[in-house]
Scaffold this motif. Sequence first.
Motif, short mmCIF file in Angstrom:
data_model
loop_
_atom_site.label_atom_id
_atom_site.label_comp_id
_atom_site.label_asym_id
_atom_site.label_seq_id
_atom_site.Cartn_x
_atom_site.Cartn_y
_atom_site.Cartn_z
N ILE A 53 -2.45 -26.21 -14.67
CA ILE A 53 -1.01 -26.26 -14.49
C ILE A 53 -0.66 -26.81 -13.10
N SER A 54 -1.36 -26.33 -12.09
CA SER A 54 -1.06 -26.76 -10.72
C SER A 54 -1.36 -28.24 -10.53
N GLN A 55 -2.44 -28.75 -11.16
CA GLN A 55 -2.74 -30.17 -11.06
C GLN A 55 -1.61 -31.02 -11.62
N VAL A 56 -1.10 -30.62 -12.78
CA VAL A 56 -0.01 -31.38 -13.40
C VAL A 56 1.24 -31.32 -12.54
N LYS A 57 1.56 -30.14 -12.03
CA LYS A 57 2.76 -30.01 -11.21
C LYS A 57 2.65 -30.85 -9.94
N ASP A 58 1.47 -30.87 -9.33
CA ASP A 58 1.28 -31.68 -8.13
C ASP A 58 1.43 -33.17 -8.45
N ALA A 59 0.89 -33.58 -9.62
CA ALA A 59 0.97 -34.99 -10.01
C ALA A 59 2.41 -35.41 -10.24
N ILE A 60 3.16 -34.60 -10.94
CA ILE A 60 4.55 -34.95 -11.24
C ILE A 60 5.39 -34.93 -9.96
N ARG A 61 5.12 -33.96 -9.11
CA ARG A 61 5.87 -33.87 -7.84
C ARG A 61 5.61 -35.11 -6.99
N SER A 62 4.36 -35.54 -6.93
CA SER A 62 4.05 -36.74 -6.16
C SER A 62 4.71 -37.97 -6.77
N GLY A 63 4.76 -38.00 -8.11
CA GLY A 63 5.42 -39.12 -8.77
C GLY A 63 6.90 -39.18 -8.46
N LEU A 64 7.56 -38.03 -8.42
CA LEU A 64 8.99 -38.00 -8.09
C LEU A 64 9.23 -38.45 -6.66
N GLU A 65 8.36 -38.01 -5.76
CA GLU A 65 8.51 -38.40 -4.35
C GLU A 65 8.34 -39.89 -4.16
N GLY A 66 7.56 -40.51 -5.06
CA GLY A 66 7.33 -41.94 -4.95
C GLY A 66 8.41 -42.81 -5.55
N ARG A 67 9.37 -42.20 -6.25
CA ARG A 67 10.45 -42.98 -6.85
C ARG A 67 11.48 -43.36 -5.80
N GLU A 68 11.94 -44.59 -5.88
CA GLU A 68 12.91 -45.08 -4.91
C GLU A 68 14.22 -44.30 -5.01
N THR A 69 14.67 -44.06 -6.23
CA THR A 69 15.87 -43.26 -6.45
C THR A 69 15.48 -42.02 -7.24
N LYS A 70 15.64 -40.88 -6.65
CA LYS A 70 15.23 -39.63 -7.30
C LYS A 70 16.38 -39.07 -8.13
N PRO A 71 16.08 -38.40 -9.24
CA PRO A 71 17.15 -37.75 -10.01
C PRO A 71 17.77 -36.62 -9.20
N LYS A 72 19.00 -36.28 -9.54
CA LYS A 72 19.67 -35.19 -8.84
C LYS A 72 18.96 -33.86 -9.08
N PHE A 73 18.42 -33.70 -10.29
CA PHE A 73 17.69 -32.48 -10.62
C PHE A 73 16.64 -32.82 -11.68
N SER A 74 15.45 -32.24 -11.56
CA SER A 74 14.38 -32.47 -12.53
C SER A 74 13.68 -31.15 -12.80
N HIS A 75 13.59 -30.80 -14.08
CA HIS A 75 12.88 -29.58 -14.49
C HIS A 75 11.58 -29.97 -15.17
N LEU A 76 10.52 -29.22 -14.89
CA LEU A 76 9.20 -29.51 -15.46
C LEU A 76 8.68 -28.30 -16.22
N SER A 77 8.24 -28.52 -17.44
CA SER A 77 7.56 -27.51 -18.23
C SER A 77 6.15 -28.01 -18.54
N VAL A 78 5.16 -27.13 -18.38
CA VAL A 78 3.76 -27.53 -18.55
C VAL A 78 3.03 -26.52 -19.42
N SER A 79 2.20 -27.02 -20.32
CA SER A 79 1.31 -26.18 -21.12
C SER A 79 -0.01 -26.92 -21.29
N PRO A 80 -1.14 -26.21 -21.25
CA PRO A 80 -2.44 -26.88 -21.47
C PRO A 80 -2.66 -27.26 -22.94
N CYS A 81 -1.84 -26.76 -23.85
CA CYS A 81 -2.06 -26.95 -25.28
C CYS A 81 -1.61 -28.34 -25.72
N PRO A 82 -2.52 -29.21 -26.19
CA PRO A 82 -2.15 -30.56 -26.59
C PRO A 82 -1.49 -30.58 -27.96
#
Length: 576
Positions: free
Chosen positions: A426-455
């Motif tokens: 879970i922490s790996q995914v959250k770190d990846a998404i957080r880094s992706g948001l930081e890399g966007r030129e224009t960030k959304p006003k709000f972003s919610h993330l839900s994560v589950s290991p179950c494919p």
Amino acid sequence: MREAVTVQVGGFANFVGSHFWNFQDELLGLADDPGADPVFRTAALDLDVLYRAGETQQGVATYCPRLVSVGSRGSLGSLSSSGTLGSSSSAADQPNIFTWSGNVTKSVAKPHERNLFLQSLSEGESNPSSSNGRNNARENIEDKDLVENLENGVIFWTDYSKVQYHPQSLYELYGSWTDFDKFDNYGTAKEVVSEWSQMEEMNERLRFFVEECDHIQGIQFLVDDSGGFASVAAQFLESIADDYTNTPVMLYCVRNPDSSGSSRNQRETIIRSLHDAVSLSKLSYSCNLMVPIGLPSLSYLSPLLSIKDDKHFHSSAICAAAIHSLSVPFRLQHVGPATDSAHSSGKLDIGELVHILSDQGRQNMITALDVAMPAPSLTDRKDLRNIQRSLHSLTPEISNNDEDPYAVESLVVHGALDAGGKRASISQVKDAIRSGLEGRETKPKFSHLSVSPCPLPIPLPFPSIFSGSIGQQGEILSNSHPEGSRPKGSLDVVSVPMAARLRSSSAIVPFIERRSTSLQRLGVARGTLGSQVLRDWGFGKEEVEDMGEHLAKMLRPFYPEMDLTSDSDDLVSVSL
């Protein structure tokens, strides 16, 4: 646990629903299978949210979807309206005729024969030890025959359904037939929905499921809005809004690619444009969040997929996978006060999702859907934005501009793999998404993330739509695959990681504007063919004005300077 009730209205909506429930059935089987991937046995998904436990009159325990499905007469194939294979004998299938006292001639169509897959289900029910749908012999010739039979022979959505339905779930709408090709616009359902007893029957079936819920979180409603069932759904939704005022309704408007075919003449073009405008206005009026799904073609959606647009069996699988992903947060189990867990993160219920997307930012209720199927693995630190970049839109007619500082979005990632092909934490995914948001030129006003290991599990009755570069666990083996290699299906791919995103942003403006403009240009001016079409559909001048004003108000969050006025001569005056 807070329950959800699902409603499916119309042909393609039921095709999508059939895949959706197959995913849930597969999860149930894998959770009890000692030989399955441990991620399914430890998945923090509570299927009681979507299912109800009960028993038959004979005392046999049942576990059925909390579902109301509405379709055309004859759309159930070899499945009866009682939810069992075989011919139906329910009273609903034999409506009484009170207005005729003369002789009645009864014509009964020959029952549809069960295909190879449904025959195997019946044999499995008589031999429970081998009824797992995904047993150890899945690679034998019989399984290959089943897959081939489904690829080439699906006619009805029930042809690939492996789920047991409750007797209250399946309703065939008399007055519409599977071979009635003129049930194709909003006005054609006028006489059907005016039949009070039919709407009352649909409401009673929904009431059965809602009233047995302890704490209902909301209703997820799927409608095939490409034809007359949009009108059926609009009236159904209006009743739901009246009867369940505080219950949020999340509406998925799904369309098959073949519904976007070119019109043969000007009249058909006008009718189609007015249908789209009226459908959007009426359906959005009685729901809390609306998600349009249906590209003119899915064959170019992703190089990792091989989708045949002319097969409902194919296109509905993509829609169902996306809706399954979006529903994951509704079923995540509570894990205590910690914000992170090995099993899940970002639990939401339907009402909370509605609040995030439609009550914040611009307060826009029409959202765009993007999906990554399969989602790429988390790679090295230089490429952590892979998941966001791999998202492809399933919403038609939207802007490609993703740079909206007022955007609000909700992203679901489940079953993600790390660089070594193992389940990412879970922490790996959250770190990846957080880094992706930081890399966007224009960030959304709000972003919610839900994560589950179950494919996403891939059940046996699933189309062969994966390219040769997809591995058994949905991993991407290479960026290309050999020319001429056959697409892979359930015999080759066991599960796939998924990502799905809902976003309330200015990207949806062209979708709304096109329908608003069509209604004003084609349906308002006196003496036009469009105004006559709307009159034929039963809409008076004031109702047309109300629909136009409703569509214009949906645009106002994006244009704060918009001036909405109406008088007896002009429907809506828009000044930008």
